[in-house]
Design a protein around this motif. Structure first.
Motif, PDB file in Angstrom:
ATOM      1  N   UNK A 104      29.780  44.959  34.643  1.00 53.98           N
ATOM      2  CA  UNK A 104      30.188  42.930  34.848  1.00 53.98           C
ATOM      3  C   UNK A 104      31.914  42.950  34.225  1.00 53.98           C
ATOM      4  N   UNK A 105      31.542  42.874  33.346  1.00 53.14           N
ATOM      5  CA  UNK A 105      32.776  42.688  32.050  1.00 53.14           C
ATOM      6  C   UNK A 105      34.325  43.418  32.796  1.00 53.14           C
ATOM      7  N   UNK A 106      34.214  44.864  32.627  1.00 50.16           N
ATOM      8  CA  UNK A 106      34.828  45.891  33.717  1.00 50.16           C
ATOM      9  C   UNK A 106      35.639  45.147  34.454  1.00 50.16           C
ATOM     10  N   UNK A 107      35.218  44.627  35.139  1.00 50.44           N
ATOM     11  CA  UNK A 107      35.406  44.351  36.924  1.00 50.44           C
ATOM     12  C   UNK A 107      35.935  42.829  36.537  1.00 50.44           C
ATOM     13  N   UNK A 123      39.258  44.018  35.475  1.00 50.54           N
ATOM     14  CA  UNK A 123      39.943  44.396  36.495  1.00 50.54           C
ATOM     15  C   UNK A 123      40.515  43.510  37.283  1.00 50.54           C
ATOM     16  N   UNK A 124      39.330  42.731  37.475  1.00 49.85           N
ATOM     17  CA  UNK A 124      40.520  41.987  39.683  1.00 49.85           C
ATOM     18  C   UNK A 124      41.003  41.134  38.674  1.00 49.85           C
ATOM     19  N   UNK A 125      40.719  40.260  37.531  1.00 51.42           N
ATOM     20  CA  UNK A 125      41.936  39.291  37.108  1.00 51.42           C
ATOM     21  C   UNK A 125      43.068  40.273  36.407  1.00 51.42           C
ATOM     22  N   UNK A 139      46.524  38.661  40.095  1.00 56.33           N
ATOM     23  CA  UNK A 139      46.628  36.873  40.344  1.00 56.33           C
ATOM     24  C   UNK A 139      46.756  36.022  40.266  1.00 56.33           C
ATOM     25  N   UNK A 140      46.663  35.626  41.757  1.00 59.64           N
ATOM     26  CA  UNK A 140      45.367  34.359  42.420  1.00 59.64           C
ATOM     27  C   UNK A 140      44.559  34.571  42.926  1.00 59.64           C
ATOM     28  N   UNK A 141      43.697  33.352  42.199  1.00 59.79           N
ATOM     29  CA  UNK A 141      42.276  33.780  41.772  1.00 59.79           C
ATOM     30  C   UNK A 141      41.620  32.806  43.156  1.00 59.79           C
ATOM     31  N   UNK A 142      41.678  33.028  44.179  1.00 57.36           N
ATOM     32  CA  UNK A 142      41.242  32.783  45.842  1.00 57.36           C
ATOM     33  C   UNK A 142      41.486  33.751  46.023  1.00 57.36           C
ATOM     34  N   UNK A 143      42.745  34.545  45.999  1.00 60.57           N
ATOM     35  CA  UNK A 143      42.772  35.664  46.889  1.00 60.57           C
ATOM     36  C   UNK A 143      41.566  37.077  45.711  1.00 60.57           C
ATOM     37  N   UNK A 148      38.718  36.402  46.959  1.00 54.61           N
ATOM     38  CA  UNK A 148      38.417  37.658  48.661  1.00 54.61           C
ATOM     39  C   UNK A 148      38.199  38.674  48.710  1.00 54.61           C
ATOM     40  N   UNK A 149      39.056  39.492  48.212  1.00 56.93           N
ATOM     41  CA  UNK A 149      39.384  40.749  47.794  1.00 56.93           C
ATOM     42  C   UNK A 149      38.086  40.892  47.158  1.00 56.93           C
ATOM     43  N   UNK A 150      37.478  40.544  46.642  1.00 55.44           N
ATOM     44  CA  UNK A 150      35.658  41.177  45.710  1.00 55.44           C
ATOM     45  C   UNK A 150      35.348  41.409  45.999  1.00 55.44           C
ATOM     46  N   UNK A 151      34.961  39.953  46.583  1.00 53.69           N
ATOM     47  CA  UNK A 151      33.838  39.937  47.825  1.00 53.69           C
ATOM     48  C   UNK A 151      34.296  40.716  49.369  1.00 53.69           C
TER      49      UNK A 151
END
Length: 424
Positions: free
Chosen positions: A240-243, A246-248, A252-256, A259-262
């Motif tokens: 959970x922490x690593x993902x 990784x995404x952050x 950089x854009x929190x909205x993208x 969307x991408x992670x989901x």
């Protein structure tokens, strides 16, 4: 007639106010947990009859990210914010409780793999914080109310008042319980559960179908299984922490990012027919106690829950940990010819307990759910799995009070998140 000093009168008044607020928060949590469970049941049934909803999960990811980023006021920290509010004076926004209730339902409605305890504990902590501040309770007494609110949330959402009482005392520090909150936590846990039951709340029950005869083989298997439970508990918090990191780091854009992670979650569900791992996945526990689990079940549930929570969706970790632990234990039991339901029970409580760093709560959870017949095994599995995880866990704001091992003495006084930063 005994004459009381001004200080004594003030203390009596504050105690009366504290008890009144404990009753109020416990009552509200019984109602909230009942409504949350009802809403989750309705959302799950609707989703299972409308599979296309999974395709809309990326939009919910964007909505969740937008609301929490722009209106959350720190609500993104979830249970960690509640833990920190018992350690120092900080702001816990009321909207945090509203947001987690709504977005937990949305996560489950659209197929995310998450739990429910996170919302109940957060709401209990929010109500306690807000109530205590509004009446001007001093911080040392407000802490007791917050611990009681956490206990009320855990107890009423799972129907486990004994475990809930200890969870509220054990969740803030590793190696230390807030014993000064004991009477408040016990009352809040049992009373909130009573309120929820009066409203019609019921819980799925599982039983240890067959208790194995005590033997060297059984004890060795329990000890080895407990090591594996600890490894999976560690892996859960790590994934959970690593993902999240990784995404952050990559988007950089929190909205993208939302969307991408989901979208990644949805694609993997569709590619590998992972629909059974959506939502609470209570069917996984059912299969575990029937001896029908495979080793893929804990691995895939861990992966899909990690992807869901790592993407920033709301919910909780505990029910997925129950799924992972019970299916892992059941698989071990089937493989080694020992009662699958027995090891499923030990796995259910232990994987949760070591990930939450709450060994006493783990034992009490076993008593709540399965009775006292396997009590010695609860203790063995709990403390071994707890020791295996080291200073890692699902709540980064937990502070090490007593280290798990003598060679971890330098961690005393640090939060898990701070220990992780030091290592990095």
């Amino acid at each position: 007639m005994m004459n009381l000093s001004g200080i004594e009168k003030k203390q009596i008044k504050e105690q009366g106010i504290l008890w009144g607020l404990v009753v109020l928060v416990a009552t509200l949590m019984g109602v909230v947990s009942h409504l949350l469970l009802l809403a989750l049941h309705t959302a799950t049934n609707f989703r299972e009859n409308h599979n296309y909803l999974l395709l809309m999960l990326p939009l919910i990811g964007v909505l969740t990210a937008f609301v929490y980023q722009n209106f959350g006021q720190g609500s993104q920290k979830g249970n960690n914010l509640i833990i920190e509010s018992t350690q120092k004076e900080i702001h816990v926004p009321f909207r945090m409780g509203i947001f987690t209730f709504i977005f937990t339902i949305l996560t489950h409605l659209f197929g995310g793999s998450a739990g429910r305890e996170g919302s109940a504990v957060q709401i209990g902590g929010v109500l306690a914080n807000q109530a205590g501040k509004r009446v001007g309770l001093p911080f040392d007494m407000r802490k007791k109310l917050i611990h009681a609110g956490v206990s009320a949330g855990f107890a009423s959402i799972f129907g486990t008042p004994l475990a809930g009482a200890f969870f509220g005392m054990e969740i803030v520090y590793i190696g230390k319980m807030e014993r000064s909150s004991l009477i408040y936590c016990f009352f809040a846990a049992y009373f909130s559960n009573f309120i929820a039951k009066c409203l019609g709340t019921t819980h799925d029950l599982h039983q240890i179908v067959e208790m194995p005869t005590v033997s060297v083989k059984v004890i060795v298997v329990v000890c080895l299984a407990a090591v594996l439970f600890g490894i999976f508990g560690f892996l859960f918090s790590f994934v959970v922490s690593a993902l999240k990191q990784f995404y952050q780091a990559k988007i950089s854009n929190y909205l993208v990012r939302g969307f991408v992670s989901a979208t990644i979650f949805v694609v993997l569900i569709l590619l590998f027919a992972g629909q059974k791992y959506e939502g609470l996945s209570l069917n996984i526990m059912d299969e575990a106690f029937l001896g029908e689990s495979t080793f893929l079940d804990p691995v895939l549930k861990l992966l899909y829950t990690g992807l869901t929570l790592g993407a920033g969706f709301q919910g909780g970790e505990v029910t997925p940990l129950f799924d992972i632990g019970s299916s892992l234990g059941s698989s071990i039991g089937t493989w080694l010819g020992i009662s699958p339901s027995f090891l499923a029970a030990l796995g259910l409580i232990s994987v949760f307990g070591c990930a939450a760093n709450a060994p006493i709560t783990t034992i009490m959870l076993g008593i709540d759910l399965f009775g006292v017949q396997a009590l010695p095994y609860y203790a063995i599995a709990s403390f071994i799995s707890y020791s295996v995880t080291g200073h890692h866990g699902i709540y980064g704001s937990q502070t090490v009070s007593v280290p798990k091992h003598v060679f971890l003495q330098d961690h005393v006084g640090y939060r898990l998140s701070e220990i992780k930063e030091k290592k990095n």
